[in-house]
Enzyme design. Structure first.
Site, PDB file in Angstrom:
ATOM      1  N   GLU A   1     -11.494  -3.711  -3.299  1.00 56.15           N
ATOM      2  CA  GLU A   1     -10.403  -2.938  -3.534  1.00 56.15           C
ATOM      3  C   GLU A   1     -10.099  -2.981  -5.032  1.00 56.15           C
ATOM      4  OE1 GLU A   1      -6.893  -2.937  -0.762  1.00 56.15           O
ATOM      5  OE2 GLU A   1      -8.276  -4.661  -0.048  1.00 56.15           O
TER       6      GLU A   1
ATOM      7  N   HIS B   1      -9.631   1.917   0.349  1.00 55.28           N
ATOM      8  CA  HIS B   1      -9.570   0.852   1.293  1.00 55.28           C
ATOM      9  C   HIS B   1     -10.728   0.600   2.189  1.00 55.28           C
ATOM     10  CE1 HIS B   1      -7.782  -2.752   3.421  1.00 55.28           C
ATOM     11  NE2 HIS B   1      -6.746  -2.593   2.656  1.00 55.28           N
TER      12      HIS B   1
ATOM     13  N   HIS C   1       0.843  -1.160   0.048  1.00 57.19           N
ATOM     14  CA  HIS C   1       0.093   0.003   0.065  1.00 57.19           C
ATOM     15  C   HIS C   1       0.621   1.485  -0.104  1.00 57.19           C
ATOM     16  CE1 HIS C   1      -3.648  -2.454  -0.006  1.00 57.19           C
ATOM     17  NE2 HIS C   1      -3.319  -2.546   1.338  1.00 57.19           N
TER      18      HIS C   1
END
Length: 374
Positions: free
Chosen positions: A338, A200, A126
């Site tokens: 996602e 997210h 991420h």
């Protein structure tokens, strides 16, 4: 612009109950380094409400009606500012520069190796140690057709978390009266780079204080997925879902697959995989997934222009964080859809490319549509 409690921001009005329709904002809290965080609220004529922070674009609230017209927050939140400052689960945040994992915490681009922070074992997750979820985004109101819109902007400098090129990012959050929450992403770079953006948010369609989502029913519009190794990195194979618990083409309860002893489920402690969406052509808005809670009657449909969706069932929620309802979040108390390009794409040349060149624009859109079985 200075935010104060209850300040109206952009186009607003009131509904038949006197509640404000439109985009408003208020001071939410202060980070440990002294930066102030502002919360924005978008509310449509039907009462559906989305709240988000300028910190990481974090979506804190989605108030959605059930079949009886009763509203509940269907996204997992944090209890306070301190929770969002740490936010180990990336609750509700915009993720970049590269969503999901990059294997070996490095990639090669233009013959040069770019080392990244290893923040997920030997891999990058991420965006690294301080991804886009840690930034304070600039926010302004806008009009997007008949929808309420807020434009979030952020500039990531050249070399940020090891990624090349200065990246200018613009994300538009929109809410219309058809109960569609839309996210539009756009980015430009000064040098060849890689990019993968997503949000997210964790969902629990029963309400974020209702515990497990295992009885909620999901479907994913995909014939194929990308199997992973023990670190969650794609092996490079693009495999059929046939005969596996990852076959979600027909709607089924999350529990039906998450209890499976299939090696892919065991490796990830549940679902945490990328599905290859059945897109008629690249960049075409396509149904990615649907979720349904039989108890409340809430339904969520997810459409996207992205080629993949990561379905994650909160496998690492261990009770160490709680929301505003005072309930600790445990494994499988929420799920994520996602929408994104495939994990580790910079190291997998046969995956859809995530390379962005100067003079070109990255564009992506995702729509979360809410309705009920009533």
């Amino acid at each position: 612009m200075t935010a104060t409690d209850g300040t109206r921001f952009g186009q607003t009005g009131t509904d038949q109950n006197g509640d404000t329709i439109g985009l408003t904002h208020r001071t939410f809290g202060t980070l440990s380094d002294g930066r102030m965080v502002t919360e924005y609220r978008m509310r449509n004529a039907g009462g559906l409400e989305v709240r988000f922070l300028d910190l990481g674009g974090i979506v804190t609230t989605m108030l959605v009606a059930d079949r009886q017209g009763r509203f509940a927050n269907v996204t997992l939140d944090q209890a306070d500012m301190a929770g969002y400052e740490v936010n180990p689960g990336h609750f509700g945040a915009l993720i970049g520069r590269f969503a999901n994992r990059i294997g070996g915490a490095s990639f090669v681009l233009g013959g040069k190796t770019y080392p990244l922070a290893a923040n997920d074992g030997p891999n990058t997750l991420h965006g690294g140690l301080k991804g886009f979820d840690r930034a304070i985004w600039s926010v302004k109101s806008a009009q997007s057709g008949h929808a309420l819109s807020a434009v979030l902007s952020h500039v990531s400098p050249d070399g940020d978390e090891g990624f090349p090129g200065m990246l200018k990012v613009e994300v538009v959050y929109s809410l219309n009266d058809e109960n569609e929450f839309r996210i539009d992403y756009r980015a430009e770079t000064t040098a060849e780079t890689v990019i993968n953006l997503t949000n997210h948010a964790y969902f629990n369609l029963a309400g974020n204080d209702q515990g497990s989502v295992l009885d909620q029913i999901v479907s994913i519009n995909a014939d194929l997925y990308t199997p992973v190794d023990n670190g969650g990195i794609p092996t490079g194979e693009i495999a059929p879902v046939d005969g596996t618990p990852l076959d979600l083409r027909q709607a089924k309860p999350i529990a039906a697959g998450i209890r499976s002893a299939h090696p892919q489920i065991l490796k990830q402690r549940g679902y945490d995989h990328n599905w290859v969406l059945n897109q008629p052509s690249p960049h075409t808005m396509t149904r990615a997934a649907t979720a349904y809670d039989p108890i409340s009657g809430r339904i969520m449909e997810v459409d996207t222009t992205e080629p993949g969706v990561q379905f994650y069932t909160g496998n690492y929620l261990g009770g160490g964080t709680a929301g505003t309802a005072g309930v600790a979040y445990r494994q499988a108390d929420g799920f994520c859809f996602e929408t994104q390009h495939f994990p580790d794409s910079p190291n997998q040349p046969h995956f859809p490319t995530t390379v962005l060149l100067p003079g070109h624009s990255f564009r992506s859109s995702t729509v979360y549509r809410f309705k009920t079985d009533a």
